[in-house]
Design an enzyme around this catalytic site. Sequence first.
Site, PDB file in Angstrom:
ATOM      1  CB  CYS A  12     116.085 -30.805 -10.088  1.00  0.00           C
ATOM      2  SG  CYS A  12     116.278 -32.353 -11.204  1.00  0.00           S
ATOM      3  CB  CYS A  31     128.084 -44.762 -15.838  1.00  0.00           C
ATOM      4  SG  CYS A  31     130.010 -44.262 -15.464  1.00  0.00           S
ATOM      5  CG  HIS A  74     120.034 -36.013  -4.090  1.00  0.00           C
ATOM      6  ND1 HIS A  74     120.243 -36.809  -5.159  1.00  0.00           N
ATOM      7  CD2 HIS A  74     119.777 -34.802  -4.915  1.00  0.00           C
ATOM      8  CE1 HIS A  74     119.845 -36.287  -6.342  1.00  0.00           C
ATOM      9  NE2 HIS A  74     119.521 -34.969  -6.178  1.00  0.00           N
TER      10      HIS A  74
HETATM   11  N1  GLN Z   1     109.923 -37.324 -13.390  1.00  0.00           N
HETATM   12  C1  GLN Z   1     111.392 -37.403 -13.203  1.00  0.00           C
HETATM   13  C2  GLN Z   1     111.282 -38.207 -11.872  1.00  0.00           C
HETATM   14  O1  GLN Z   1     110.680 -38.173 -11.074  1.00  0.00           O
HETATM   15  C3  GLN Z   1     112.257 -36.320 -12.995  1.00  0.00           C
HETATM   16  C4  GLN Z   1     113.374 -36.589 -12.856  1.00  0.00           C
HETATM   17  C5  GLN Z   1     114.556 -35.410 -12.829  1.00  0.00           C
HETATM   18  O2  GLN Z   1     114.278 -34.405 -12.672  1.00  0.00           O
HETATM   19  N2  GLN Z   1     115.896 -35.643 -13.089  1.00  0.00           N
HETATM   20  O3  GLN Z   1     112.312 -39.163 -11.654  1.00  0.00           O
HETATM   21 ZN    ZN Z   2     114.490 -33.400 -10.539  1.00  0.00          ZN
END
Ligand code: GLN
Ligand code: ZN
Length: 603
Positions: free
Chosen positions: A471, A344, A522
């Site tokens: 991403c 969340c 991940h």
């Molecule tokens: N600079 C951010 C990180 O490394 C990028 C995060 C993302 O792309 N969601 O956490």
């Molecule tokens: Zn990212």
Amino acid sequence: GRAAEIAEAYAAVIAEIAPHVEWVQLDEPVLALDLPEEWHSAFRSAYALIAPAARSGSTRIMVATYFGPLAENLPLLLELPVHGLHLDAVRAPEETHEAATRLGDDTVLSVGIVNGRNVWRNDLAASLEYLSPIVDRLGDRLWLAPSCSLLHVPIDVEQETAFPPEVKGTLAFADQKLIELSLLKRAIESGADAIGAEIEQSTRGAPAQATTRRAKGGTGGGFDLSALRHKARRDEPYEVRRRVQRQRFSLPAFPTTTIGSFPQTAEIRRARRERRAGKIDRSEYDATIRAEIDRTIAVQEELGLDVLVHGEAERTDMVEYFGRKLDGFAFTQNGWVQSYGTRCVKPPIIHGDVRRPEPITVEWARYAQSRTDRPVKGMLTGPITILQWSFAREDQPRRNTALQIALALRDEVDELERAGIGIIQVDEPALREGLPLRLAGWENYLEWATLAFRLATSGVTNQTQIHTHMCYSRFNDIIEAIARLDADVITIEAARSRMSLLDAFERFRYPNEIGPGVYDIHSPLIPRVDSMVELLERALTRVPADRLWVNPDCGLKTRTWDDVSAALRNMVAAARIVREKHAGGAARRDGGSSRREKITSAV
Ligand code: GLN
Ligand code: ZN
């Protein structure tokens, strides 16, 4: 095909519950998309199976759509053999009026009159006026509903004690939205006078936003777009900048870097909690963050990374952190909404003009750079991602809000440059999710989205290297727009799909430097050296050797230090192997194009 199988299973379930319920709602927001023609026949056959199952128990079916006009899919919806339709009157007001006139004689129309996708109060008087012809036509076949599910908004404004009153008065969360629905119902049944006081209050909501805007001397929407476009260009094209930057940074071939964040440890979170509770003072908190930056820099040096980051220890969240330092944002205390799965977030609320009253990240970046001789990459969240992950004001187009954020970030980028930060990354992970649902709207969106990014990043000189990062998605279909951002380097998620991103480069040659991620952050697994070498080799079939960077898919904040060190150690080893093979272990990239040609043709 599959649709028929699903429809059969649904028919069976519906037949089973039919004796016990009066209505079954089936959500079909897919009707707001561009649908291939086959889908129309699939829809018809599916509902031909489902409808009799419902009738068998005298249950009625409501088909719910939302998030946009159905356009050419509207006739299909109108002909389905069901008893109720729900339409999103917030996103498709004219169409909802039209549907009311074309509705079957005993069909119910559920009108999504209260916005389920935003946090602003409903203008009750305007809603009553809008509903009036539908009331006349449908009588009690009209239902009132939120435009879509309420899972997108926080629960209750009354739980919030920290909003400035002029902001709080303009807000409606889920509970308030339900109250709005019952007020509208009362007004329809007993006349608008029955809710006179509430109507007066609700119209105070919108002007309050306008007032903030005027009070802060806001632009109110009047951007000179051609002037902005002019301002949104770097001094020289990438080819020129690249020469200057190579001289400045003297990085090895296949430079290694990370995406920005390093693990958010329990210790940092505790310091943040204690700071909020007033248990530690500012200087104690800052000392904790500085110690974390020291550790992050030392680890990266020890691992042998080429372009370092400060690690983002100071951030709660990549949007909230920036919003808190900018004017025009408000924050909930309890406004959690689902992001994905069980995660969340508490999106900020953009209620006024966005301004940058003071530097945001400059001190942390400067500190990190003071701890090392290697380049430290400054780290900012981009204008589109800040807009996408906030609740945005509705009294001006989203484009204008994006441009305001971009101008604020531009000041930050410029100031980072003046502070000696030579490489600056502006993250835009949400660029793709901002795309309109219909292809017809893509070009316009991509036009202002790229303008916003370029506006934020083009104030710097040629020797400052701009990075971006993306991403959470596949980017093949917008890769040309991504190239138009004109970032010197992009790091982009690619490992999770085993570099299928590179398919896009069959027809389109990405013009600048690119680091397709070589491992999925991940996954709890430590990526193996050989698997990363393999991905890099694959990337080299599409990306010239002197434009390829080596980096993970995304930031590392959700991982442990042990995992991160092991993974990055392997990543650096993989880069060295590829360097050895393709650049003769070159310690410097001289960018000689003859060598690039040789390398790419050899692959
Ligand atoms: N600079 C951010 C990180 O490394 C990028 C995060 C993302 O792309 N969601 O956490
Ligand atoms: Zn990212």
